[in-house]
Write an enzyme that holds these catalytic residues in place. Structure first.
Site, PDB file in Angstrom:
ATOM      1  N   LYS A  51      51.885  46.231  40.825  1.00  0.00           N
ATOM      2  CA  LYS A  51      50.472  45.958  41.117  1.00  0.00           C
ATOM      3  C   LYS A  51      50.364  45.152  42.410  1.00  0.00           C
ATOM      4  CE  LYS A  51      49.330  46.490  36.300  1.00  0.00           C
ATOM      5  NZ  LYS A  51      49.080  45.919  34.984  1.00  0.00           N
ATOM      6  N   GLN A  95      48.374  40.395  32.185  1.00  0.00           N
ATOM      7  CA  GLN A  95      49.310  41.430  31.754  1.00  0.00           C
ATOM      8  C   GLN A  95      49.610  41.291  30.256  1.00  0.00           C
ATOM      9  OE1 GLN A  95      50.508  43.906  33.900  1.00  0.00           O
ATOM     10  NE2 GLN A  95      51.302  44.810  32.036  1.00  0.00           N
ATOM     11  N   ASP A 118      40.681  45.780  34.123  1.00  0.00           N
ATOM     12  CA  ASP A 118      41.389  46.613  33.148  1.00  0.00           C
ATOM     13  C   ASP A 118      40.398  47.317  32.214  1.00  0.00           C
ATOM     14  OD1 ASP A 118      44.145  46.709  33.459  1.00  0.00           O
ATOM     15  OD2 ASP A 118      44.485  44.759  32.515  1.00  0.00           O
TER      16      ASP A 118
END
Ligand code: NDP
Length: 282
Positions: A51, A95, A118
Site C-alpha cells: 500500500k 490493517q 476500506d
C-alpha cells in the site's frame, strides 16, 4: 480461454490515478493516506508495504503507524481520533486482523466514514447495500473492474459467489446485484454446492481454501474470478481455484497471484483520491 491480467489492469488504473493526483496537486489539493498496523503479522506487513509503495507511485502522501502488538484500545482509538481531525489525511485504514485483545468492530466504527477508504464502517456498508455509495469495497470493486475488462455483460447473468464474509463475499454479491445479475451466495452450509456453481456464467471464489474449485464446479465458458490467497506448504501462493484443471473450461479466468490481489490496492488508491476530492468539495 483468456487469462485476465490483474497486474496490467491494476497498472492502468494506477496510472490514471497518478495523473488525477497530479492534476489535483495543481489545484492545490494534496491526497493523504494513514495506514495503521498493529503487531508483526508477516502477511499484514506485506500488504502494508504494498500500500505504501502504491502511494509513492501515485504521488499520494502516506503515513504509517506501526504499533506494538500490546497496544491498548485507548491508544489506538486516540490515534484514530487524531487522524480523523487532520485535514492533510484524507483516508485512514487499520490493517486487519488486529491482535485478539483489540476490538475490531470498535476500531472500524471509530474511523470517520468520510475517511473510511476500506469501506468497512457500518455507514459505508449500509450505503453499499442501498446502492448509493461514496466508497466501493476494495476487493469486490476490483473484481468488478476485472469482469468489465473481459467485455462480458453482467446484466441478466447468473452469478455465483462462494463466500459470505463482510469484506468480500457479501459486498461482492451486492455489486453484482446492482449491475442486474441474478446472484446466488454460497457458504459452508450450502448443499449441492457444485450443482449451484456449475450454473454460474460468472463464478467468484472467496473461500480461503487452496484448489477448492474443481472442473466439475464450473460451467463451460464461464468467467471465473479467484479472490483466494492461500499459502501452500512450499511457500507458494495459490488461489481457491484449481487453475490448471479449470482454465480450459473457462472463457476468462484470473490467476493467483496477479489477478484480484493487485486490483484491491488500486481500488484502495481510488477510494483515497475520492475521499480527498469529497473533503475538498470537488
Ligand atoms: P473468510 O474466512 O472470512 O470467509 C470465507 C467464506 O468461505 C465464508 O463465508 C465461509 O462460509 C466460506 N466457506 C468456507 N468453507 C466453505 C465450503 N467448504 N464451502 C462453501 N463455502 C465455504 O474469508 P475472506 O472472505 O476474508 O477471504 C476469502 C479469501 O480471499 C481468503 O483466501 C483471503 O486471503 C482472500 N482475500 C483476498 C483479497 C485480495 O485482495 N485478493 C482480499 C481479502 C481476502 P461460512 O460463512 O459459512 O463460514
Amino acid at each position: 480461454m483468456k487469462i485476465i491480467d490483474g497486474k496490467a489492469i491494476s497498472a492502468k488504473t494506477k496510472e490514471e490515478l497518478r495523473l488525477e493526483v497530479a492534476s489535483l496537486k495543481e489545484k492545490g489539493v494534496s491526497v493523504g493516506l494513514a495506514v495503521i498496523i498493529v503487531g508483526d503479522d508477516p502477511a499484514s506487513r506485506v500488504y502494508v508495504n504494498n500500500k505504501k509503495k502504491a502511494c509513492e507511485l501515485l504521488g499520494i502522501y502516506s503515513e504509517e503507524y506501526a504499533l506494538p502488538a500490546e497496544t491498548t484500545m485507548e491508544n489506538l482509538l486516540g490515534l484514530i481520533e487524531e487522524l480523523n481531525s487532520r485535514s492533510d489525511i484524507n483516508g485512514i485504514l487499520c490493517q486487519l486482523p488486529l491482535p485478539r485483545h483489540l476490538d475490531e468492530k470498535a476500531v472500524i466504527n471509530a474511523i470517520s466514514p468520510e475517511k473510511d477508504v476500506d469501506a468497512f464502517h457500518p455507514v459505508n456498508v449500509g450505503k453499499i447495500m442501498i446502492g448509493d455509495f461514496d466508497f466501493l469495497p476494495c476487493t469486490p470493486a476490483g473484481v468488478m473492474r476485472l469482469i468489465d475488462e473481459t467485455g462480458v455483460e453482467i446484466e441478466g447473468k447468473s452469478c455465483v459467489v462462494i463466500g459470505r464474509s463482510n469484506i468480500v463475499g457479501k459486498p461482492m454479491s451486492m455489486l453484482l446485484l446492482h449491475r442486474n445479475a441474478t446472484v446466488t451466495i454460497c457458504h459452508s452450509k450450502t448443499q449441492n454446492l457444485s450443482e449451484i456453481t456449475s450454473q454460474a456464467d460468472i463464478l467468484v471464489a472467496a473461500v480461503g481454501r487452496a484448489n477448492f474449485v474443481t472442473p466439475n464446479m464450473v460451467k463451460e465458458g464461464a468467467v471465473v474470478i479467484d479472490v483466494g490467497i492461500n499459502r501452500l506448504e512450499n511457500g507458494k501462493l495459490c488461489g481457491d481455484v484449481d487453475f490448471e484443471a479449470v482454465k480450459d473450461k473457462c472463457s476468462h479466468i484470473t490467476p493467483v497471484p496477479g489477478g484480484a490481489g493487485p486490483m484491491t490496492i488500486a481500488m484502495l488508491m481510488a477510494n483515497t483520491v475520492t475521499a480527498a476530492k469529497k473533503q475538498n468539495n470537488l
